[in-house]
Design an enzyme around this catalytic site. Structure first.
Site: not given
Length: 852
Positions: A450, A454-456, A463, A520, A732, A753
């Site tokens: 995605d 960042r922390d993901e 997506d 999703w 995003e 994103h």
């Protein structure tokens, strides 16, 4: 010649790889072919086969055994009585280790005490060995790791991939790669070794800074070097108890945190036979599970580009602020000099705020690399086991002015073959398309993520579901996405639920426990269909069919006899711009309307997949189910005058593009959609679900002019607003950076994103005018629909059969077009104001005049 969906045939994971080739454009359409397979010194020829097929043709000979090489050629005929073409250049294919019993290697790593809950220092492992003093025919290294690795033999790097072995559902699929290392070996003494890193396996990863040891606590190498001599004898050097380990000069390493490297501790001879044995201790071995080892199905992550800074600013306190002019994903390579112990700190961010790095959007991903100089002169360094998403970087500790040539941003992503290009007369639209491309590159890092900063950085299923049509035009992503979809199937719950992201790792309370969610979960049905359409591989459809079927059957149970999926947790039209920053799911469209629409759409696509696979029973069953859902949708969500119970652009876009309306209400819905867009002055009012669909919904109901107004709007929120604000990737949120230059206050604010860039699919088909209308682009439609202020467009698409291209330009009395149709394709052309016509392979020039 190509093998499966791989860039080359070395180490292929099956004994019967399918073959693809492109007949020479000048030879015309292929009518027949002959394949030659040379193996074990003997050549087998198929003889002339009368068939136009040249895409994923079945392996014509006996299956390859493990390690067995072959050389393949093809020649073609373009007419019954013609001479054949010249033979193609020979292409090599070689099987990897196809059976668990082929492996003798065991996982090896450092054998010292570690606190599994703390940050741990990575290790290096190595083995000194002797090769026989006789000619070597070939040498292959089969290698993977628990964690990440970079291998060396006699001081030379093996391969050029990064973050190997990538991220899969490790307990079920651990990818290994095959390397030809013949040229790296010498008679007599040799050394093989590897740097190790935590990576996804045991590094800190996930939400809120991440969780450690997701898959295990060991950091281990699994490697098997096999040397075959000219006389037929072999030597095998496999990871076992005879290897040694030592602490690495990498002091800390994490995908989020960054990397710290103390060059004072590095002996560059460590992987050579002249390395001193001091500090190296016996390794710890672990139990191996070779049942999980699989060969790659797509290309690896590599550095594909280098970008130099466009500006370097020195701050009053001596820091250097670098702008690379492009938001990208990768890491810095820097050359610096200084006294021993001098520490350089490299920080990264996507945007600036008040002239400083804006690190708040990174959350707990510190994205900081640290180099301690050895004091031996100019030193060049690049981190090994981390990646950052950034346009700006800050370097602290460099005392002198920084030479722009001394620092480079190296761009990393899965090294897919580029297949799609688009440009037009509007430079802002061109920048938008470039932004889509850069966001895809930055987020196709072994899995489709995605965001990269960042922390993901997770494989969110929604997506890629909306972006797959765009992705599969821009790049040959069939192998990569096929591999990832295999992991989606492994992570699918027994009841059919598709996780929000794959691979599954510990999540926040919102995502735990896993619940089924529309858009999703529909990746299970819609993305395999997209790949089948674009790449023509029915085996992709077959491989993932049971996953899609289990998903649709689950939703059928949840919806019940009334066929309305109107219960449970749903994200709806995620990131609708009307949603508050702290609640991205609170858009203006009924979440259950979205869920039911997707239920119908997935059931319809499952029925089409069943029909393509010859499963008549399922085709009939799921067609009937889709019809029932469509009727229920109309009865519950559509009013008699064509308006929707959710009077929102996304509701109408879904109903129109998913074909959920009867003919009498379809046009009324399109008219209302156009009214809503005009009422918002053509500013975006859709989120993840509606945005990929709205331009098509307007176009297909006769409102092309409104679709172009939406595309060309520059006020916030809009696609081109981000461009006018300096975006070089897709954001995003529509207002990740607000008009006053401040950051969106939401905790979820990424500047890279790809989901909202799914409009590029409409650019390719409608503005550019190239549309795939049969699986594998066997048929194409060239139908540009000019509009707005755009006066020309140029689109090119490398189909599985060859390159298709279209250039069109408006003239005072009509339109001119140059069209190239690939060999073995049929094409329909429809220019504005003209009757449709058929085109054959070749290049065609058309000057179409408007009717008087």
């Amino acid at each position: 010649m190509r093998f499966e969906h791989l860039p080359d045939g070395l180490g292929i994971g099956i004994g019967t790889p399918r073959l693809s080739w492109n007949p020479a454009a000048e030879a015309g359409n292929q009518l027949a072919y002959e394949v030659e397979v040379e193996r074990r010194g003997h050549a087998y020829r198929t003889g002339r086969i009368t068939d136009a097929d040249h895409l994923l043709v079945a392996w014509p000979d006996a299956p390859l055994a493990s390690r067995e090489p072959a050389v393949v050629r093809v020649r073609t005929w373009s007419a019954i009585d013609s001479e054949p073409s010249a033979w193609s250049e020979p292409s090599s294919v070689e099987a990897g280790l196809l059976a668990p019993g082929d492996w003798s290697a065991v996982p090896v790593g450092a054998d010292w005490e570690e606190d599994p809950a703390a940050e741990r220092r990575p290790a290096r492992v190595c083995k000194h060995f002797r090769a026989d003093d006789k000619p070597i025919e070939r040498a292959r290294l089969y290698i993977t790791a628990h964690g990440l690795y970079e291998a060396e033999i006699n001081g030379a790097r093996v391969g050029d991939e990064a973050l190997a072995p990538g991220w899969t559902v490790y307990p079920h699929r651990l990818r290994y790669r095959t390397h030809d290392v013949t040229s790296l070996l010498t008679p007599g003494g040799n050394t093989i070794g590897a740097w190790l890193g935590d990576g996804w396996y045991r590094g800190k990863y996930g939400f809120d800074g991440g969780t450690r040891n997701i898959y295990g606590t060991d950091q281990s190498l699994i490697a098997q070097l096999e040397i075959t001599y000219i006389d037929g004898t072999t030597t095998v050097i496999a990871t076992d108890h005879t290897w040694t380990a030592a602490p690495s000069p990498i002091l800390t390493s994490g995908l989020y945190e960054g990397e710290t490297f103390d060059a004072r501790l590095d002996d560059p001879r460590w992987s050579t036979s002249s390395a001193a044995p001091d500090g190296w201790t016996p390794v710890r071995t672990a139990t191996r599970d070779t049942q999980t080892l699989v060969a790659p199905e797509g290309p690896p992550v590599r550095c594909t580009q280098e970008v130099h800074p466009v500006s370097i600013t020195r701050t009053a306190d001596g820091r250097h602020l670098l702008d690379f002019g492009q938001n990208l994903v990768g890491r810095l390579r820097i050359t610096a000099d200084g006294a021993a112990g001098t520490t350089l700190t490299l920080r990264h961010a996507e945007v600036l705020q008040d002239g400083e790095l804006a690190t708040r959007p990174l959350r707990e991903a510190h994205s900081t690399d640290t180099l301690v100089l050895p004091g031996t002169g100019p030193y060049t360094w690049e981190p090994r086991f981390t990646l950052h998403g950034f346009r700006y970087a800050e370097i602290t500790g460099h005392q002198d002015d920084l030479d722009p040539q001394a620092v480079t941003a190296r761009v990393y992503h899965t090294d897919m073959r580029r297949t799609g290009w688009f440009e037009c007369s509007d430079p802002l639209v061109n920048r938008l398309h470039d932004n889509v491309l850069w966001s895809m590159r930055g987020n196709f890092v072994d899995i489709p993520t995605d965001c990269p900063q960042r922390d993901e950085r997770l494989g969110w299923t929604g997506d890629i579901q909306v972006f797959a049509p765009t992705a599969s035009f821009l790049y040959d992503c069939a192998g990569m996405l096929n591999s990832w979809l295999a992991d989606v199937a492994l992570e699918q719950l027994p009841d059919g639920t598709i996780p929000w992201y794959v691979p599954v790792i510990p999540g926040e309370p919102m995502w735990t426990p896993i619940q089924p969610g529309a858009a999703w979960g529909d990746v299970a049905t819609l993305t395999p269909w997209t790949l089948y359409q674009r790449f023509g591989d029915i085996e992709l459809l077959r491989r993932h069919y049971s996953m899609g079927k289990a998903w649709v059957d689950l939703v059928e149970d949840l919806a019940g006899p009334d066929r309305l999926w109107d219960t449970g947790f749903q994200l709806g039209d995620w990131l609708d711009p009307s949603a508050p920053p702290d609640d991205p799911a609170a858009g203006r469209t009924d979440r259950y309307l979205v869920a039911t629409a997707y239920f119908a759409h997935s059931a319809r696509h499952l029925s089409k997949a069943a029909r393509e696979l010859g499963n008549t029973h399922d085709a009939i069953r799921y067609t009937a189910l889709a019809d029932e859902i469509t009727t229920a949708f109309q009865d519950h969500y559509v009013l008699t005058d064509g308006r929707m119970t959710s009077d929102s652009p996304t509701a109408y876009a879904l109903a129109i593009t998913f074909d959920l309306l009867d003919a009498g209400r379809r046009q009324a819905a399109g008219d209302r959609l156009a009214e809503l867009v005009d009422h918002d002055d053509a500013r975006i009012a859709t989120g993840f679900v509606g945005t990929p669909l709205i331009c098509d919904a307007l176009t297909d109901t006769g409102h092309l002019d409104t679709a172009y107004r939406l595309l060309l709007q520059t006020d916030c929120p809009s696609w081109l607003y981000t461009v006018t604000m300096g975006a070089t990737t897709i954001w995003e949120r529509w207002d990740s950076l607000r008009p006053d230059g401040t950051l969106n206050p939401g905790g979820m604010t990424s500047f890279n994103h790809y989901a909202l860039g799914a409009v590029a699919d409409w650019l390719h088909r409608v503005v550019g005018g190239i549309e795939v209308t049969a699986p594998g682009a066997q048929t194409l439609t060239f139908r540009p629909r000019p509009g707005g202020s755009i006066t020309w467009a140029r689109t090119r698409y490398a189909t599985p059969h060859g390159t298709a291209s279209l250039f069109w330009e408006t003239t005072p009395d009509g339109i001119k077009a140059e069209i190239t149709v690939p060999p073995n394709c049929t094409a329909l052309v429809e220019l504005p104001g003209q009757q449709p016509g058929e085109l054959t392979a070749g290049t065609h020039f058309i000057d179409a005049k408007r009717s008087p």
